[in-house]
Design an enzyme around this catalytic site. Sequence first.
Site, PDB file in Angstrom:
ATOM      1  N   ASN A  13     116.352  85.633 169.125  1.00  0.00           N
ATOM      2  CA  ASN A  13     117.559  85.235 169.846  1.00  0.00           C
ATOM      3  C   ASN A  13     117.972  86.438 170.689  1.00  0.00           C
ATOM      4  OD1 ASN A  13     120.114  84.533 170.692  1.00  0.00           O
ATOM      5  ND2 ASN A  13     120.840  83.915 168.670  1.00  0.00           N
ATOM      6  N   ARG A  94     115.601  81.092 170.966  1.00  0.00           N
ATOM      7  CA  ARG A  94     116.818  80.367 171.359  1.00  0.00           C
ATOM      8  C   ARG A  94     117.002  80.592 172.854  1.00  0.00           C
ATOM      9  NH1 ARG A  94     122.487  82.356 171.440  1.00  0.00           N
ATOM     10  NH2 ARG A  94     123.802  80.512 171.679  1.00  0.00           N
ATOM     11  N   HIS A 183     126.013  75.753 172.023  1.00  0.00           N
ATOM     12  CA  HIS A 183     126.027  75.828 170.547  1.00  0.00           C
ATOM     13  C   HIS A 183     125.364  74.604 169.914  1.00  0.00           C
ATOM     14  CE1 HIS A 183     129.926  78.451 170.670  1.00  0.00           C
ATOM     15  NE2 HIS A 183     128.849  79.234 170.603  1.00  0.00           N
ATOM     16  N   ARG A 245     137.212  84.855 175.842  1.00  0.00           N
ATOM     17  CA  ARG A 245     137.141  83.880 176.947  1.00  0.00           C
ATOM     18  C   ARG A 245     138.370  82.983 176.957  1.00  0.00           C
ATOM     19  NH1 ARG A 245     131.448  81.516 175.322  1.00  0.00           N
ATOM     20  NH2 ARG A 245     130.450  83.498 174.861  1.00  0.00           N
ATOM     21  N   GLU A 385     121.467  79.457 162.727  1.00  0.00           N
ATOM     22  CA  GLU A 385     120.742  79.021 163.926  1.00  0.00           C
ATOM     23  C   GLU A 385     119.256  79.405 163.866  1.00  0.00           C
ATOM     24  OE1 GLU A 385     124.084  80.751 165.921  1.00  0.00           O
ATOM     25  OE2 GLU A 385     124.039  79.177 167.434  1.00  0.00           O
TER      26      GLU A 385
END
Length: 393
Positions: A13, A94, A183, A245, A385
Amino acid sequence: MGNTAQTFLLVLNSGSSSLKYSLFEEKSLREVLQGHVDGIGLDRCCLKVKRDNQWTETKFLAEDHLHAVIKAFQSLKDNDILQGFDQIQKVGHRVVHGGEKFTQPTRITPAVLKKIKSLSVLAPLHNPPALAGILAVKKILPKVPQIAVFDTAFHHSIPKEAFLYGLPYQLYEELGIRKYGFHGISHEYVSRLARKALNKQRSEQEEIITCHLGNGSSITAVKNGRSVDTSMGFTPLDGLIMGTRSGEMDPEIILFLLNQKHYTTAQLEKILQKQSGLKGLAGSSDVRELHDRALKKDKQAILALDMLAYRIAKFIGAYAAALKGLDAIVFTAGIGENAYYLRKKACSYLGFLGVKLDAHANRKNLTYISKPSSKVKVLVLHTDEARAIAEQL
Ligand code: AMP
């Protein structure tokens, strides 16, 4: 000593200045090693490796992702797990953005590589590091199959009325402006775990809302195992307030700021991506710190957490309508799995849906945190993940 007969899967990742990797036994999918390179291209680069629940840390210099990947491979050998890299059967990556093209895990060929590269225009912060990781692995293991698993793929089932914006239609046709959602690897994984936990008959409808609340946060409406809406949009900036964010807002604010403050686009990008969210509201993106301050009655910290909880509840309410029903709510990722006070606050809005939280189970971060009498089950599930990617190789 490692056993030559044993075979492994490697999952990578790659972030802009980081690289996370996990090595799994191919047959059992047991994770045997996890590594994390931080600070690629910076002078504070370091590698952390976890084996048998013990972390070790080494400082080194990695100019770019190739160096980081070389160091990662070295760590696999240093740990006496692998005798040769030929024990690695497949490498999974990923990849954040698969556009409308990639809806499932895809073996990386030169043509696929080219397409991922062309999608960098939609994900300039995220796709280039994944490409760098793929190319670095190709140099070290040219013959080993590499597979891209896309963070957008799970959301390809979102219907058009939900993924389009109210903009001129030709902007969608010309430039692909639409909601993609992100996601997806995590939402798919925890919704699958929740479906198993709920143990419903296949014939029955099943409506689940998954709340991935971490550094980046998003909420997804899942019907019968398929995403039907999600809070992130064209980019991961949309939706919930996040660590740094902004999340959703009136788009006219951007134009107003450009006119009033004469920001450059780079300055505006920095404000929206790095200086907003919890950090912009209360000076820290870390929910643990905000909670400590909130307990000491710090008004900004209380406000920031209240704003986040309110928005989580609002998305859950909206998605209950999108799903036309609700069986379960899942909380996952760093905040979702730990911040019981946020779960409690968010769920305090949801009594009208039949949510009844079990205060004790919630406080302890247990798997089931709703009361047996709760119409809607509420679960805390750990997302993984890397494992979700390994399962798809
Ligand atoms: P993730 O992106 O899933 O790694 O989540 C990272 C975020 O989770 C951090 O920025 C923290 O705000 C939050 N977090 C991690 N651990 C905890 C905890 N024990 N309690 C509350 N929040 C946490």
